[in-house]
Design an enzyme around this catalytic site. Sequence first.
Site, PDB file in Angstrom:
ATOM      1  N   LYS A 162       3.821 -35.156  23.517  1.00  0.00           N
ATOM      2  CA  LYS A 162       5.136 -34.707  23.099  1.00  0.00           C
ATOM      3  C   LYS A 162       5.436 -35.227  21.690  1.00  0.00           C
ATOM      4  O   LYS A 162       5.332 -36.433  21.426  1.00  0.00           O
ATOM      5  CB  LYS A 162       6.206 -35.202  24.076  1.00  0.00           C
ATOM      6  N   ASP A 191       2.977 -30.844  21.616  1.00  0.00           N
ATOM      7  CA  ASP A 191       4.074 -29.953  21.998  1.00  0.00           C
ATOM      8  C   ASP A 191       5.363 -30.490  21.381  1.00  0.00           C
ATOM      9  O   ASP A 191       5.796 -31.596  21.701  1.00  0.00           O
ATOM     10  CB  ASP A 191       4.191 -29.907  23.522  1.00  0.00           C
ATOM     11  N   GLU A 217       1.984 -26.516  20.179  1.00  0.00           N
ATOM     12  CA  GLU A 217       2.907 -25.749  21.019  1.00  0.00           C
ATOM     13  C   GLU A 217       4.350 -25.919  20.567  1.00  0.00           C
ATOM     14  O   GLU A 217       4.828 -27.045  20.422  1.00  0.00           O
ATOM     15  CB  GLU A 217       2.761 -26.217  22.479  1.00  0.00           C
ATOM     16  N   ASP A 242       5.779 -21.161  24.257  1.00  0.00           N
ATOM     17  CA  ASP A 242       6.159 -21.693  25.573  1.00  0.00           C
ATOM     18  C   ASP A 242       7.566 -21.237  25.931  1.00  0.00           C
ATOM     19  O   ASP A 242       7.763 -20.212  26.578  1.00  0.00           O
ATOM     20  CB  ASP A 242       6.042 -23.216  25.576  1.00  0.00           C
ATOM     21  N   LYS A 266       3.906 -20.610  32.943  1.00  0.00           N
ATOM     22  CA  LYS A 266       4.506 -21.563  33.877  1.00  0.00           C
ATOM     23  C   LYS A 266       5.011 -20.807  35.091  1.00  0.00           C
ATOM     24  O   LYS A 266       5.952 -20.011  35.003  1.00  0.00           O
ATOM     25  CB  LYS A 266       5.649 -22.327  33.204  1.00  0.00           C
ATOM     26  N   GLN A 294       6.414 -27.578  34.252  1.00  0.00           N
ATOM     27  CA  GLN A 294       7.868 -27.579  34.140  1.00  0.00           C
ATOM     28  C   GLN A 294       8.424 -28.910  34.658  1.00  0.00           C
ATOM     29  O   GLN A 294       9.498 -28.964  35.223  1.00  0.00           O
ATOM     30  CB  GLN A 294       8.441 -26.408  34.950  1.00  0.00           C
TER      31      GLN A 294
END
Length: 366
Positions: A162, A191, A217, A242, A266, A294
């Site tokens: 992240k 991401d 992402e 995403d 997802k 998720q």
Amino acid sequence: MQITAIEAIPYRIPYVKPLKFASGQVTHADHVLVRVQTAGGLVGYADAPPRPFTYGETQAGIVAVIDGVFAPALVGLDAGEREIAKQRMHRTVGNPAAKSAIDMAVWDVLGQAWGVSVSRALGGFTDRMRVCHMLGFDEPAAMAREAREITDRYGISTFKVKVGRRPVELDVEVVRALRKTLGDKAELYMDGNRGWTASEAQYALDLLSDTGLTLAEELCPADDVLGRRRLVANCRMPFVGDESVTTPAEVTRELLGGSATAISIKTARSGFTSSQEILHLATGLGVEVVMGNQIDGQLGTACTLAFGAAHEATSARAGELSNFLDMADDLLTEPLRIVDGELAVPAGTGLGVSVDPDKLAHYRLA
């Protein structure tokens, strides 16, 4: 297989380690268990994780729309009438997690009725997937230490990092610390959860060009149309859509508009039925896909695993299948187990998992 009841059961399970990222943080699994019952006695389950900071759904909202709109519209249908169910739910705008959980619970029923696993019914390409672990915001040393522990304990060698903080150099330091700790054989991708501007994201990509990242992402908002197109055009690795690609129509828009070159699927937001539409669209256009997370519990992970293992394209990369490790407990009678960096599709019909009634009674909310 007439549907006789659809229940939405809110529950709360704490996370041992909260997950922090650019668009929010999660400290508890405030989810909704969806239970579909049929006249023949078959029962299907799925999980609906609210993500108000991404899709606008709340736990109370998911319960309300299922109880007040979707259940009255679907009770009485045969479980095999999936297209009719989809059409009736599509009349209501939004609510992706609620719609998806109903769709997947119905597939669970169908697999049981047909005597096969959902994964085999969807395609049956393989019976397992490699696992990617998602690392939330922390100091570089702490994130590197967590990654090493995950590798040593579970054999996982793919990590989604992240990013999206300011200054950009903080996340650059994180990626470099991970690469130094894990070595060249580990796969790393990042991401941003739309946290950076397009120019900040380009700066970060330039600084990290020597670290061997494999995917980028949602580094910046999709509604920065021109900035994002410039960023994606200059990105040397696949740029994964995403939050911007929750429907087949959005996938078409982002890919043809040059705002993404790969797609995250997802099941928690597109179920099994719409996820197949998205997958076929992506593979038809020749772009890669990755099975996203998720921030699912084990039931949601079982759904992601079922879909990912069912298809060649979705099983080609490690799926984001491990964030249930950060939860204090779970609802399944038999927990999922990651062995040598892989998760095997549970044996049995349907999803191959069952919900522990005692645990549900303990964690459910009034």
